[in-house]
Design an enzyme around this catalytic site. Structure first.
Site, PDB file in Angstrom:
ATOM      1  N   SER A 292      -0.924 -13.870   4.093  1.00  0.00           N
ATOM      2  CA  SER A 292      -0.230 -12.736   3.472  1.00  0.00           C
ATOM      3  C   SER A 292       1.232 -12.638   3.866  1.00  0.00           C
ATOM      4  O   SER A 292       1.972 -11.837   3.281  1.00  0.00           O
ATOM      5  CB  SER A 292      -0.949 -11.422   3.823  1.00  0.00           C
TER       6      SER A 292
ATOM      7  N   LYS B  80      -2.325  -1.764   5.137  1.00  0.00           N
ATOM      8  CA  LYS B  80      -0.929  -2.210   5.172  1.00  0.00           C
ATOM      9  C   LYS B  80       0.017  -1.124   4.676  1.00  0.00           C
ATOM     10  O   LYS B  80       1.093  -0.903   5.246  1.00  0.00           O
ATOM     11  CB  LYS B  80      -0.781  -3.480   4.336  1.00  0.00           C
TER      12      LYS B  80
END
Length: 782
Positions: A689, A732
């Protein structure tokens, strides 16, 4: 022979001589007898060496006191024995073992210390001939008494008696008798100091008579004691035999009662027929086995376990969905999806009681309520609750048990928990299922497959029990921090329920509604004695904790309560209202900086958001370049990166290099070495990511354009610049919200996941979906 007593004085001859001296302790030597002596003192060793260098003769003198190490003349007796050194044997420790043969008595006149050893001057005596009827009678009496003493005491060797019979001199007989009797050294020295043979023999006779009387009395006492002990021992043996007979009779009665008790327990237990056959077989073995044998103890323990298991005992479910919802809402704030899934299950059970117990797996960061919600489920259902921590377990026997062949073997932890709770349908929580290991003792995750599979756990077989046990009614709940660490076959048997991180508002609400009242009560305080405004609770969340759950927040609240209790106990205040000053005094300086994004735009540093087992977090990816002497520059990756993240970094570098013209670098870039670092260096990192974050930082350093400090990003990158979706988006976004990020770039395919993100966080962060790296660079680079 006239038969008259011989009144002649013995005529002996004495010659003045000088000999080396050997001083002996606790021993007296006699002429015409052989003695063994261990010589260890330096002065004695030098005297022995002087004798060996000369005529091999020494004078042996007995010490008056055995504790004296360096004897002088006053420490030695005046009469000793001139002896010949027959044999010398050196020993490893430096001492000498010597054999001496006595020659004659020696009357000491002077003892001198010269040349490092003792020397004695005096007269050596040789005995004259003494004879006559009186002497003969005394010698015969002496031999007779000596034989009696030898037979009574049995301490004198037979060889001594044989020597005494053949001795013809009275003085020599007295010396021989005295040498072999167990007398004190002073008594023996008295005989040695007597130069008159006849008088010496008379004294020896007196000693023999006394020794005979003592030994006779000792034998009488021993006989009497033995007679009394014989009667006592006979009574003792009879009583022991009686005790054994009574014990055997009682054991038979107890064994019969024990066997009947086991049979009654088997009847009451309600175990299935195949299990009952096994149990009755073990009862018959117990009847035949000796009571104290190890086998009997093993069988008894096995039957105790077999009959104690709840084969038919079931707790009645309280299938009331509304009540269950009240319990879950009372104990936990938020977690709407988790509660909905649990209530769905209860509703189905309320309508269809044939549904088997499901296997739920709660996955989420620490401190978000995975374990505690399991207790609430058990309370809502009215079932018993069992918690088993699997963290660090590496032995399969912890799950399936040990076989009965091993000493101290026990069933596995699952059967133990079922037995302890007393019902066959508890809520069984297997905590930290993602932290089990495997080694040479087996794989416990594989052993869990049978227990957690609804199709086969109705015949779960423990190695110790050795008979099937039905676990189909058990509601298994497992917990884990990371789903990736659970083996796929085990994951396939469970229904995964994700536990999200708490938002800041949720943490404040949990603290106000749950944690603060709980800690006030635990610390013995009253609500009127402490006031913690919501403003300072939020300050604790922001400046003193950084976590997905609320465990550290609970500790900080407990610290405030402790300091408040101390202040009240010391009489400094009656009521404490928390302020910013008191908060700093109680908890110290802030541990974290709220909004940990970069303070200014930087070249070669981009902000990314990641997901860990502790929730979401914000990281800064740093890129640095330096000229390369070779045409092929090097790529260095640091920060404890995993293989997936390293490959993602390589893909990002290749993607950016293919887009140099779009960055305004139509002529390319000179050869350079590239270093990519992801702090903190001690924390392991992995996953794809961070791909677009690395690409942005690299593009920034090539184009010399800084990266905006208020922009963060997440997304996987391909060689062609496509941005692919990632996981953990909710955590996140919450991490970016905590860090004060204003703009967050996410993959376009992740837009569907925004429904799970709290609205409060979405209101304060601008979410920008992107599909290509070009869009990312256009927004992120200043």
């Amino acid at each position: 022979m006239t038969g008259k007593a011989d009144t002649r004085k013995p005529k002996g001859r004495r010659t003045r001589r000088r000999f080396p001296v050997l001083a002996v302790r606790d021993a007296v030597h006699f002429p015409n007898l052989v003695n063994t002596l261990l010589v260890g003192r330096e002065v004695s060793l030098r005297a022995l060496q002087a004798a060996l260098d000369g005529d091999r003769q020494v004078v042996v003198l007995a010490q008056r006191e055995v504790v004296v190490e360096e004897p002088a003349q006053e420490d030695l007796h005046e009469v000793g024995v001139v002896s010949e050194v027959v044999q010398v044997l050196p020993l490893p420790d430096g001492t000498m073992r010597i054999v001496l043969r006595g020659i004659a008595r020696f009357q000491v006149q002077t003892v001198l210390l010269e040349s490092g050893y003792l020397e004695a001057e005096g007269k050596q005596s040789s005995e004259g001939v003494v004879s006559g009827p009186a002497v003969d009678a005394m010698m015969r009496e002496g031999v007779r008494l000596f034989e009696e003493v030898m037979q009574l005491g049995r301490q004198i060797p037979v060889e001594a008696m044989q020597i005494a019979v053949h001795i013809e001199e009275p003085g020599a007989l007295a010396d021989c008798v005295t040498h072999h009797l167990p007398l004190r050294p002073a008594q023996k020295q008295e005989i040695l100091a007597e130069f008159d043979p006849k008088e010496r023999l008379a004294k020896s006779l007196n000693i023999l008579q006394r020794e005979r009387d003592v030994l006779t009395l000792q034998q009488d006492i021993r006989s009497q004691v033995e007679r009394e002990l014989g009667d006592t021992q006979r009574e003792y043996y009879l009583r022991e035999q009686l005790k054994i007979i009574q014990q055997e009779l009682n054991e038979r009665e107890e064994r019969g009662g024990e066997v009947e008790e086991f049979r009654e327990n088997i009847e009451r237990s309600g175990m299935p027929s195949e299990v009952r056959e096994k149990a009755e077989h073990e009862v018959r073995r117990l009847e035949r086995a000796p009571a104290a044998s190890p086998e009997s103890m093993v069988i008894r323990t096995y039957l105790d376990w077999l009959t104690a298991l709840p084969w038919q005992s079931l707790s009645e479910d309280m299938l009331n969905v509304r009540r269950a919802k009240r319990v879950l809402d009372r104990d936990h704030y938020g977690l709407a999806k988790v509660k909905d899934r649990i209530l769905d299950f209860l509703a189905v059970r309320q309508l269809s009681r044939s549904l088997r117990g499901p296997v739920l797996c709660f996955v989420g960061p620490p401190g978000v309520g995975k374990t505690s919600i399991g207790r609430s489920i058990a309370e809502a259902l009215g079932r018993e609750f069992i918690r088993l921590s699997l963290g660090g377990i590496r032995d399969e026997a912890e799950i399936r048990g040990h076989r009965r062949t091993y000493i101290g073997s026990l069933p596995g932890r699952i059967i133990q928990g079922i037995k302890n709770c007393g019902t066959r349908n508890p809520v069984f929580m297997l905590d930290e299922v993602d932290k089990m290991g495997a080694d040479y003792r087996g794989d416990p995750t594989s052993a869990l497959l049978e227990a957690l599979d609804p199709e086969q756990n109705d015949k779960f077989t423990d190695h110790y029990i050795e008979v099937p046990f039905d676990l189909s009614a058990v509601m298994f709940i497992t917990t884990a921090n990371l789903l990736e660490n659970i083996p796929w076959p085990l994951r396939d048997r469970m229904e995964i329920i994700q536990f999200p991180s708490y938002t800041e508002d949720e943490k404040v609400r949990i603290a106000v509604d749950f944690l603060i009242p709980k800690k006030i009560q635990e610390h013995g305080l009253k609500n009127s004695q402490i006031n913690i405004p919501e403003r300072w609770v939020r300050e604790m969340v922001r400046m003193y904790t950084r976590e997905a759950g609320v465990r550290n927040l609970e500790r900080e609240i407990a610290a405030v309560c402790r300091r408040t209790a101390r202040s009240i106990a010391e009489g400094r205040s009656k009521r404490v209202r928390l302020t910013g000053k008191l908060l700093r005094e109680f908890l110290g300086v802030p541990r974290f900086q709220y909004g940990s994004r970069q303070k200014r735009d930087q070249v070669g540093a981009a902000t990314g958001v990641v997901y860990t087992e502790f929730g979401g977090d914000v990281v800064t990816v740093e890129v640095s370049s330096s000229p390369s002497p070779s045409q092929d520059g090097s790529l260095t990756l640091t920060g404890l990166l995993g293989d997936v993240m390293k490959e993602s970094a390589q893909a990002a570098v290749t993607c950016v290099r293919a887009r140099l013209p779009k960055l305004g670098l139509k002529d390319g870039v000179p050869p350079h070495n590239l270093h990519i670092h992801v702090p903190a260096g001690a924390v392991p990192k992995d996953g794809p990511s961070a791909g677009i974050t690395i690409a942005t930082a690299y593009a920034s350093i090539l184009s010399a354009r800084p990266v905006r400090a208020d922009v963060a990003m997440t997304g996987e990158i391909t060689l062609h610049g496509n941005v692919l979706p990632v996981g953990g988006l909710r955590e996140k976004i919450l991490a970016a919200h905590r860090a004060g990020i204003q703009t967050l770039l996410i993959p376009a395919d992740n837009v569907k996941d925004l429904d799970d993100v709290p609205k409060t966080a979405l209101k304060e962060i601008k979410i920008v979906p992107v599909k290509k790296i070009d869009e990312v660079l256009k927004i992120a680079l200043a």
